[in-house]
Design a protein around this motif. Structure first.
Motif: not given
Length: 416
Positions: A124-126, A135-139, A157-165
């Motif tokens: 999920a990470w960007c 990206c939300m930019f969560v490490p 509109s974070g792709n990373d947050a969407s995938k992680a959730l």
């Protein structure tokens, strides 16, 4: 003879690679995020005068340069005007509305908690670069609260947050996608098929403008507690402040959501909602040419809609519309009406012309519970159907005893 790097050089490269992987995403992406924030700062623009045309109903409607659009009344799903509303098109990040909606419904049911910790997996990470546009930019391997992740989806509109959730809620992104498609079917989104949680390009990720308006209405109605998030103009996480890409939030105080989207294939998309004088409208724009165009076209639709339509209430909730005959009941009739407030949107000046007709189910037989649907009411104006609502029993009618039922049956024989 094969050439080999000295061992010290290999160690240096390994250390450098490890350092890059271990660096916080905020450090790697901060310059990109600042550029993005500047790019999405809304600009003041002069009102756009739309080109008009006449639709099949003889109504003058705007002409918009995109592949599809819809303007819908929130209260009853009435489409006020549209162009190509049912063609499945790439929805880009408008997909994320279903991701956020499922999370909100999980919170509402208690299956999810606001402070649940959601892990940013490697899948999920960007990693910055092109993917860093959304990206939300969560490490990597860090955790964020579920509510922060939700804001990362809706505002950043974070792709990373969407995938992680998706992984957190569905066990895997594919498991979550199955949930997305099941919910789409439940909501009646007949032209929609989701393939991922973020709206990344995929030939199997498609939605129609009408379906996305239906989804937006479900968010507003069923996720009311969380809907204010869609109006938040910025979100800061890990030291990076990101602005909401919906430019109308900065320029129109009546707009309070919902979501933007963009990929090369999908063009520039926007689902928005506005409420003026108690009337809420939902607009969907798909495949516009630019950020400015999607915002301008949405303004055109809202201004046109509010200038040309008004609300009408064909019947009042709880008022008796008619009396329905009941057989085998302790009472021979039951009052019938509508249970919930019912409003329609009609062309301005036509509210007084709205007419209604009630039709009841045949052979109503006791017992009948208060609130049971026993027919429908249809509203028309100038011969055109505007909408309908269920007619319900306004009181209980208990079943009569044996001898009373026998009396009614015998009486019925002689009345034929």
């Amino acid at each position: 003879m094969k050439y080999r790097l000295p061992s010290t050089r290999l160690i240096s490269l390994s250390l450098a690679s490890a350092f890059v992987v271990a660096m916080p995403a905020a450090v790697l992406a901060a310059p990109h995020a600042k550029a993005r924030a500047a790019a999405h700062k809304p600009k003041a623009t002069a009102p756009v005068e739309p080109t008009m045309t006449t639709d099949a109903n003889g109504q003058s409607v705007p002409v918009l340069a995109n592949k599809a659009w819809v303007l819908m009344n929130f209260d009853n799903g009435q489409i006020l005007a549209s162009s190509n509303p049912d063609e499945p098109l790439p929805p880009a990040s408008l997909t994320k509305m279903m991701t956020s909606y499922l999370v909100e419904q999980g919170l509402k049911s208690g299956k999810l908690k606001p402070d649940d910790k959601v892990t940013m997996s490697e899948s999920a990470w960007c990693r910055g670069g092109k993917d860093g546009d959304s990206c939300m930019f969560v490490p990597l391997n860090a955790q964020a609260s579920l509510m922060d992740m939700l804001r990362g989806v809706v505002i950043a509109s974070g792709n990373d947050a969407s995938k992680a959730l998706a992984e957190h809620v569905g066990g895997s992104e594919s498991g979550f996608v199955a949930m997305m498609n099941a919910e789409a079917k439940k909501l009646g989104m007949t032209k929609t098929q989701f393939a991922n949680a973020a709206g990344l390009p995929d030939p199997n990720n498609k939605a129609s403008a009408r379906d996305l308006a239906v989804l937006a209405a479900a968010i507003i109605r069923n996720s009311a507690e969380y809907y204010p998030i869609y109006a938040e103009r910025e979100f800061t996480y890990n030291g990076i402040k990101q602005g909401n890409r919906n430019a109308l939030l900065y320029t129109d105080p009546t707009v309070d959501g919902l979501k933007t989207g963009h990929t090369e294939e999908a063009g520039y998309c926007l689902t928005a909602s506005a409420k003026r004088n108690g009337m809420r409208l939902i607009s969907v724009i798909m495949n516009a040419d630019s950020k400015q165009a999607r915002a301008d076209q949405t303004r055109v639709l809202f201004n046109w809609g509010y200038a040309n339509f008004e609300q009408a209430s064909p019947a009042q909730a709880g008022a008796t519309l008619t009396s329905a005959k009941v057989t085998y009941g302790v009472a021979p009739t039951v009052n019938a009406g509508i249970a919930q407030p019912w409003t329609l949107v009609v062309p301005k000046g036509q509210a007084a012309a709205v007419q209604t007709a009630v039709s009841l189910n045949p052979a109503l037989e006791a017992p009948i519970a208060k609130g049971a649907v026993i027919g429908k009411i249809v509203a028309t104006a100038n011969g055109k159907a505007l909408g309908e609502a269920p007619v319900v029993a306004l009181a209980d009618v208990a079943r009569a005893g044996f001898f009373e039922r026998l009396r009614q049956r015998v009486a019925g024989w002689f009345s034929k």
